[in-house]
Design a protein around this motif. Sequence first.
Motif, PDB file in Angstrom:
ATOM      1  N   GLY A  72       1.661  -5.483  -9.423  1.00 50.00           N
ATOM      2  CA  GLY A  72       2.782  -5.500  -8.492  1.00 50.00           C
ATOM      3  C   GLY A  72       4.079  -5.965  -9.120  1.00 50.00           C
ATOM      4  N   SER A  73       3.982  -6.656 -10.258  1.00 50.68           N
ATOM      5  CA  SER A  73       5.191  -7.037 -10.988  1.00 50.68           C
ATOM      6  C   SER A  73       5.767  -5.861 -11.755  1.00 50.68           C
ATOM      7  N   ALA A  74       4.903  -4.901 -12.107  1.00 48.18           N
ATOM      8  CA  ALA A  74       5.345  -3.769 -12.917  1.00 48.18           C
ATOM      9  C   ALA A  74       5.845  -2.609 -12.079  1.00 48.18           C
ATOM     10  N   LEU A  75       5.137  -2.298 -10.988  1.00 51.39           N
ATOM     11  CA  LEU A  75       5.433  -1.093 -10.222  1.00 51.39           C
ATOM     12  C   LEU A  75       5.726  -1.424  -8.765  1.00 51.39           C
ATOM     13  N   PHE A  76       6.803  -0.871  -8.260  1.00 52.00           N
ATOM     14  CA  PHE A  76       7.118  -1.033  -6.841  1.00 52.00           C
ATOM     15  C   PHE A  76       6.055  -0.358  -5.984  1.00 52.00           C
ATOM     16  N   THR A  77       5.457   0.719  -6.496  1.00 51.22           N
ATOM     17  CA  THR A  77       4.374   1.383  -5.777  1.00 51.22           C
ATOM     18  C   THR A  77       3.227   0.421  -5.507  1.00 51.22           C
ATOM     19  N   ALA A  78       2.841  -0.363  -6.515  1.00 49.72           N
ATOM     20  CA  ALA A  78       1.771  -1.339  -6.343  1.00 49.72           C
ATOM     21  C   ALA A  78       2.176  -2.426  -5.360  1.00 49.72           C
ATOM     22  N   VAL A  80       4.258  -2.128  -2.783  1.00 48.97           N
ATOM     23  CA  VAL A  80       4.203  -1.570  -1.428  1.00 48.97           C
ATOM     24  C   VAL A  80       2.756  -1.474  -0.952  1.00 48.97           C
ATOM     25  N   ALA A  81       1.857  -1.004  -1.823  1.00 52.49           N
ATOM     26  CA  ALA A  81       0.441  -0.949  -1.461  1.00 52.49           C
ATOM     27  C   ALA A  81      -0.081  -2.339  -1.123  1.00 52.49           C
ATOM     28  N   HIS A  82       0.347  -3.327  -1.884  1.00 50.05           N
ATOM     29  CA  HIS A  82      -0.020  -4.719  -1.635  1.00 50.05           C
ATOM     30  C   HIS A  82       0.412  -5.148  -0.235  1.00 50.05           C
ATOM     31  N   GLN A 209       9.921   4.378  -7.190  1.00 46.97           N
ATOM     32  CA  GLN A 209      10.401   4.083  -5.845  1.00 46.97           C
ATOM     33  C   GLN A 209      10.021   5.184  -4.864  1.00 46.97           C
ATOM     34  N   GLN A 210      10.135   6.420  -5.271  1.00 44.62           N
ATOM     35  CA  GLN A 210       9.797   7.533  -4.380  1.00 44.62           C
ATOM     36  C   GLN A 210       8.301   7.580  -4.072  1.00 44.62           C
ATOM     37  N   ILE A 211       7.469   7.307  -5.075  1.00 38.78           N
ATOM     38  CA  ILE A 211       6.024   7.253  -4.826  1.00 38.78           C
ATOM     39  C   ILE A 211       5.706   6.111  -3.866  1.00 38.78           C
ATOM     40  N   ALA A 212       6.368   4.974  -4.064  1.00 42.09           N
ATOM     41  CA  ALA A 212       6.159   3.833  -3.172  1.00 42.09           C
ATOM     42  C   ALA A 212       6.548   4.192  -1.742  1.00 42.09           C
ATOM     43  N   LEU A 214       6.552   7.156  -0.413  1.00 38.31           N
ATOM     44  CA  LEU A 214       5.545   8.079   0.111  1.00 38.31           C
ATOM     45  C   LEU A 214       4.274   7.339   0.519  1.00 38.31           C
ATOM     46  N   VAL A 215       3.879   6.326  -0.255  1.00 34.18           N
ATOM     47  CA  VAL A 215       2.709   5.521   0.115  1.00 34.18           C
ATOM     48  C   VAL A 215       2.935   4.862   1.469  1.00 34.18           C
ATOM     49  N   MET A 216       4.133   4.306   1.646  1.00 36.40           N
ATOM     50  CA  MET A 216       4.450   3.665   2.917  1.00 36.40           C
ATOM     51  C   MET A 216       4.525   4.690   4.046  1.00 36.40           C
ATOM     52  N   TRP A 217       5.164   5.808   3.769  1.00 35.21           N
ATOM     53  CA  TRP A 217       5.395   6.843   4.777  1.00 35.21           C
ATOM     54  C   TRP A 217       4.094   7.539   5.170  1.00 35.21           C
ATOM     55  N   VAL A 218       3.338   7.996   4.189  1.00 34.71           N
ATOM     56  CA  VAL A 218       2.136   8.793   4.461  1.00 34.71           C
ATOM     57  C   VAL A 218       0.931   7.900   4.745  1.00 34.71           C
ATOM     58  N   ALA A 219       0.617   7.001   3.811  1.00 31.39           N
ATOM     59  CA  ALA A 219      -0.578   6.171   3.976  1.00 31.39           C
ATOM     60  C   ALA A 219      -0.381   5.114   5.059  1.00 31.39           C
ATOM     61  N   GLY A 220       0.763   4.421   5.021  1.00 29.17           N
ATOM     62  CA  GLY A 220       0.999   3.353   5.991  1.00 29.17           C
ATOM     63  C   GLY A 220       1.117   3.865   7.408  1.00 29.17           C
ATOM     64  N   SER A 221       2.058   4.777   7.625  1.00 25.76           N
ATOM     65  CA  SER A 221       2.237   5.282   8.986  1.00 25.76           C
ATOM     66  C   SER A 221       1.029   6.105   9.421  1.00 25.76           C
ATOM     67  N   GLY A 222       0.371   6.786   8.468  1.00 23.89           N
ATOM     68  CA  GLY A 222      -0.829   7.557   8.798  1.00 23.89           C
ATOM     69  C   GLY A 222      -1.959   6.672   9.291  1.00 23.89           C
ATOM     70  N   ALA A 223      -2.092   5.476   8.709  1.00 18.74           N
ATOM     71  CA  ALA A 223      -3.142   4.552   9.150  1.00 18.74           C
ATOM     72  C   ALA A 223      -2.916   4.125  10.595  1.00 18.74           C
ATOM     73  N   TYR A 224      -1.659   3.832  10.949  1.00 19.31           N
ATOM     74  CA  TYR A 224      -1.371   3.433  12.333  1.00 19.31           C
ATOM     75  C   TYR A 224      -1.565   4.604  13.294  1.00 19.31           C
TER      76      TYR A 224
END
Length: 245
Positions: A72-78, A80-82, A209-212, A214-224
């Motif tokens: 999570g220190s290296a990638l914003f994607t990680a 956001v997943a965190h 940043q864009q992958i992060a 998408l993770v929030m948009w697709v995975a996060g909102s999709g889970a809800y």
Amino acid sequence: MTNDAFAWVPYCGAAPLPAEWFMRWNFDPVLILAIIGLLAAGHAWRRHARRWQWAAAGVAVLLFVSPLCALGSALFTARVAHHLVLSLVLAPLCLAALGARTRRKMPSLAVLTGVQAAVFWAWHVPPVYEAAMRSDALYWAMQLSITGSAMAWWAALRRAPAIAGTAGLLATMVQMGLLGALIVFAGRPLYAPHWFSAPAWGLSPLEDQQIAGLVMWVAGSGAYLLLAAVLLYRALGRQTALRPA
């Protein structure tokens, strides 16, 4: 520029390189003793919830002790997943681990939906996020506030009628998707702590940043959205079962 690359040293340490990140375990004795202490207290206080206590402790170890902490220190994607795991997994597990039956009057689900969204959005404002990556105190304020606001939201969701619960889930889906979309379409890298670390992982800061987003948009909102569909399906099934033949 080289000096700036070492300006961001968050709680989990400096950003690791791909060849070393799997060895970057966090054996902070204060953190480990805190997890053990909370687990022991939970076992003594709520024996019937031990499986949930072990599950919550396991997720905490995964997030804060395992090499995923340093990633999570290296990638914003990680990162956001965190944050999504804090909200969607750790928070409800902590609630179950407490054997939570809220007896005191709490704010409504609508209010707590707004509170959770405000907390989540606030920590993703670039200057606030950057401050959390410089300070251990702010880093833990981020973790605890995201988890705590999500716990309160889950507690309210459990008490809410099916229609209100579905509305709360859909509202959370919308705000999560909107924040993710804003991050995806920002057009420039916003999160300075990852400007120098993402390229080592084969990503430009903007791509990370864009992958992060998408993770929030697709995975996060999709889970809800999935949870809302399940809740509504169960409610409709109960109503059908109660109808006279």
